[in-house]
Design a protein around this motif. Structure first.
Motif, mmCIF file in Angstrom:
data_model
loop_
_atom_site.group_PDB
_atom_site.id
_atom_site.type_symbol
_atom_site.label_atom_id
_atom_site.label_comp_id
_atom_site.label_asym_id
_atom_site.label_seq_id
_atom_site.Cartn_x
_atom_site.Cartn_y
_atom_site.Cartn_z
ATOM 1 N N ALA A 1 1.502 8.833 -14.454
ATOM 2 C CA ALA A 1 0.900 7.706 -15.176
ATOM 3 C C ALA A 1 0.941 6.432 -14.325
ATOM 4 O O ALA A 1 -0.065 5.725 -14.207
ATOM 5 C CB ALA A 1 1.630 7.479 -16.501
ATOM 6 N N TYR A 2 2.083 6.135 -13.713
ATOM 7 C CA TYR A 2 2.176 4.945 -12.853
ATOM 8 C C TYR A 2 1.229 5.058 -11.668
ATOM 9 O O TYR A 2 0.591 4.083 -11.278
ATOM 10 C CB TYR A 2 3.610 4.733 -12.366
ATOM 11 N N MET A 3 1.145 6.244 -11.099
ATOM 12 C CA MET A 3 0.255 6.444 -9.970
ATOM 13 C C MET A 3 -1.197 6.157 -10.375
ATOM 14 O O MET A 3 -1.915 5.449 -9.670
ATOM 15 C CB MET A 3 0.396 7.877 -9.474
ATOM 16 N N VAL B 1 -3.884 -3.550 -16.117
ATOM 17 C CA VAL B 1 -3.113 -4.778 -16.292
ATOM 18 C C VAL B 1 -2.484 -4.851 -17.682
ATOM 19 O O VAL B 1 -2.620 -5.825 -18.375
ATOM 20 C CB VAL B 1 -3.999 -6.036 -16.052
ATOM 21 N N HIS B 2 -1.812 -3.801 -18.099
ATOM 22 C CA HIS B 2 -1.074 -3.855 -19.357
ATOM 23 C C HIS B 2 0.410 -3.706 -19.070
ATOM 24 O O HIS B 2 0.808 -3.449 -17.947
ATOM 25 C CB HIS B 2 -1.581 -2.821 -20.369
ATOM 26 N N PHE B 3 1.224 -3.881 -20.113
ATOM 27 C CA PHE B 3 2.669 -3.941 -19.936
ATOM 28 C C PHE B 3 3.229 -2.733 -19.191
ATOM 29 O O PHE B 3 4.045 -2.877 -18.288
ATOM 30 C CB PHE B 3 3.375 -4.101 -21.289
ATOM 31 N N LEU B 4 2.810 -1.524 -19.559
ATOM 32 C CA LEU B 4 3.375 -0.330 -18.937
ATOM 33 C C LEU B 4 2.997 -0.192 -17.469
ATOM 34 O O LEU B 4 3.634 0.539 -16.729
ATOM 35 C CB LEU B 4 2.958 0.919 -19.711
ATOM 36 N N ALA B 5 1.958 -0.894 -17.034
ATOM 37 C CA ALA B 5 1.545 -0.823 -15.635
ATOM 38 C C ALA B 5 2.108 -1.970 -14.808
ATOM 39 O O ALA B 5 1.793 -2.107 -13.645
ATOM 40 C CB ALA B 5 0.024 -0.824 -15.551
ATOM 41 N N SER B 6 2.962 -2.798 -15.387
ATOM 42 C CA SER B 6 3.481 -3.961 -14.678
ATOM 43 C C SER B 6 4.572 -3.564 -13.685
ATOM 44 O O SER B 6 5.178 -2.493 -13.783
ATOM 45 C CB SER B 6 4.041 -4.976 -15.669
ATOM 46 N N ASP C 1 -5.882 2.649 -10.605
ATOM 47 C CA ASP C 1 -6.901 2.104 -11.504
ATOM 48 C C ASP C 1 -6.845 0.578 -11.576
ATOM 49 O O ASP C 1 -7.819 -0.059 -11.925
ATOM 50 C CB ASP C 1 -6.713 2.701 -12.909
ATOM 51 N N GLY C 2 -5.702 -0.009 -11.249
ATOM 52 C CA GLY C 2 -5.543 -1.457 -11.327
ATOM 53 C C GLY C 2 -5.359 -1.947 -12.746
ATOM 54 O O GLY C 2 -5.743 -3.071 -13.076
ATOM 55 N N HIS D 1 0.801 -1.215 0.000
ATOM 56 C CA HIS D 1 0.000 0.000 0.000
ATOM 57 C C HIS D 1 0.841 1.274 0.000
ATOM 58 O O HIS D 1 0.334 2.340 -0.282
ATOM 59 C CB HIS D 1 -0.965 0.006 1.184
ATOM 60 N N TYR D 2 2.117 1.186 0.289
ATOM 61 C CA TYR D 2 3.006 2.343 0.270
ATOM 62 C C TYR D 2 3.354 2.773 -1.154
ATOM 63 O O TYR D 2 3.733 3.903 -1.393
ATOM 64 C CB TYR D 2 4.310 2.021 1.017
ATOM 65 N N HIS D 3 3.239 1.869 -2.102
ATOM 66 C CA HIS D 3 3.680 2.115 -3.473
ATOM 67 C C HIS D 3 3.030 3.353 -4.095
ATOM 68 O O HIS D 3 3.734 4.222 -4.618
ATOM 69 C CB HIS D 3 3.439 0.850 -4.307
ATOM 70 N N PRO D 4 1.689 3.498 -4.057
ATOM 71 C CA PRO D 4 1.088 4.712 -4.636
ATOM 72 C C PRO D 4 1.541 5.987 -3.932
ATOM 73 O O PRO D 4 1.730 7.017 -4.580
ATOM 74 C CB PRO D 4 -0.418 4.502 -4.461
ATOM 75 N N PHE D 5 1.745 5.922 -2.623
ATOM 76 C CA PHE D 5 2.161 7.116 -1.888
ATOM 77 C C PHE D 5 3.580 7.536 -2.257
ATOM 78 O O PHE D 5 3.868 8.726 -2.347
ATOM 79 C CB PHE D 5 2.023 6.887 -0.384
ATOM 80 N N LEU D 6 4.456 6.573 -2.472
ATOM 81 C CA LEU D 6 5.808 6.917 -2.914
ATOM 82 C C LEU D 6 5.782 7.532 -4.307
ATOM 83 O O LEU D 6 6.515 8.488 -4.585
ATOM 84 C CB LEU D 6 6.715 5.681 -2.865
ATOM 85 N N PHE D 7 4.930 7.008 -5.190
ATOM 86 C CA PHE D 7 4.826 7.594 -6.522
ATOM 87 C C PHE D 7 4.200 8.988 -6.467
ATOM 88 O O PHE D 7 4.584 9.875 -7.236
ATOM 89 C CB PHE D 7 4.037 6.682 -7.464
ATOM 90 N N ILE D 8 3.254 9.207 -5.567
ATOM 91 C CA ILE D 8 2.683 10.550 -5.394
ATOM 92 C C ILE D 8 3.773 11.506 -4.930
ATOM 93 O O ILE D 8 3.897 12.620 -5.448
ATOM 94 C CB ILE D 8 1.508 10.521 -4.392
#
Length: 182
Positions: free
Chosen positions: A65-67, A75-80, A72-73, A7-14
């Motif tokens: 974009a990653y955030m 599931v394509h290559f750029l979001a992996s 959004d969840g 759950h920390y991942h989106p916050f680090l990207f923000i």
């Protein structure tokens, strides 16, 4: 379950995206002021500001974009996770290189050596005429470098945390065919 553990991942990207936006504004301002006055301490300094501007745009666009893809969840290559790790490694290298070069290009330390009421230090100009270096511009340059180091650190931290998350999640994975004790 994976979302809860990471759950920390989106916050680090923000945080990365917000810092990049601050760097984007500051470097755009410094480039604009320098272009208007044609007053650059050196050609290398001007080129480094452009590199910082590129890094800030790169980080802002892809970080946002990653955030959004994470939230959004998608599931394509750029979001992996793999593309996220590659992007973080490239971005960390860009910020580390830019901040390191700025540290070697920028003269002075903490800007206390510049007189606040003139551009001279002991009667000697720190830059060739007609260029002047004020306390404000020295601190702005120092801030560009500092935010660059912060972004480098955030990218390395996020990269490390992502790799550790991938490593621990693979350890906890149990195949449907595997039955312990049989």
């Amino acid at each position: 379950m994976a979302y809860i553990k990471a759950h920390y991942h989106p916050f680090l990207f923000i945080l990365i995206t917000m810092c990049a936006m601050a760097e984007l504004g500051l470097t755009a301002y410094l480039i604009s002021v320098g272009n208007e006055s044609r007053n650059w301490p050196s050609a290398r300094y001007h080129s480094l500001l452009i590199l910082f501007e590129f890094n800030a745009v790169w980080t802002t666009l892809f970080g946002a974009a990653y955030m959004l893809w994470i939230v959004d969840g998608a599931v394509h290559f750029l979001a992996s996770i793999a593309s996220s790790i590659i992007w973080l490694a490239i971005t960390a290298a860009l910020w580390g290189a830019a901040a390191g070069m700025m540290h070697n290009t920028r003269s002075g330390g903490d800007c206390n050596w510049i007189s606040s009421n003139s551009a001279s230090v002991n009667g000697v100009l720190p830059c060739d005429p007609p260029q002047e270096l004020s306390v404000s511009s020295c601190r702005e340059t120092l801030t560009v470098e500092a935010v660059g180091w912060v972004l480098f650190g955030l990218c390395v931290l996020t990269l490390f945390a992502t790799c550790m998350w991938v490593r621990t999640s693979k350890r906890g994975y149990v195949s449907a065919e595997y039955k312990p004790g049989m």
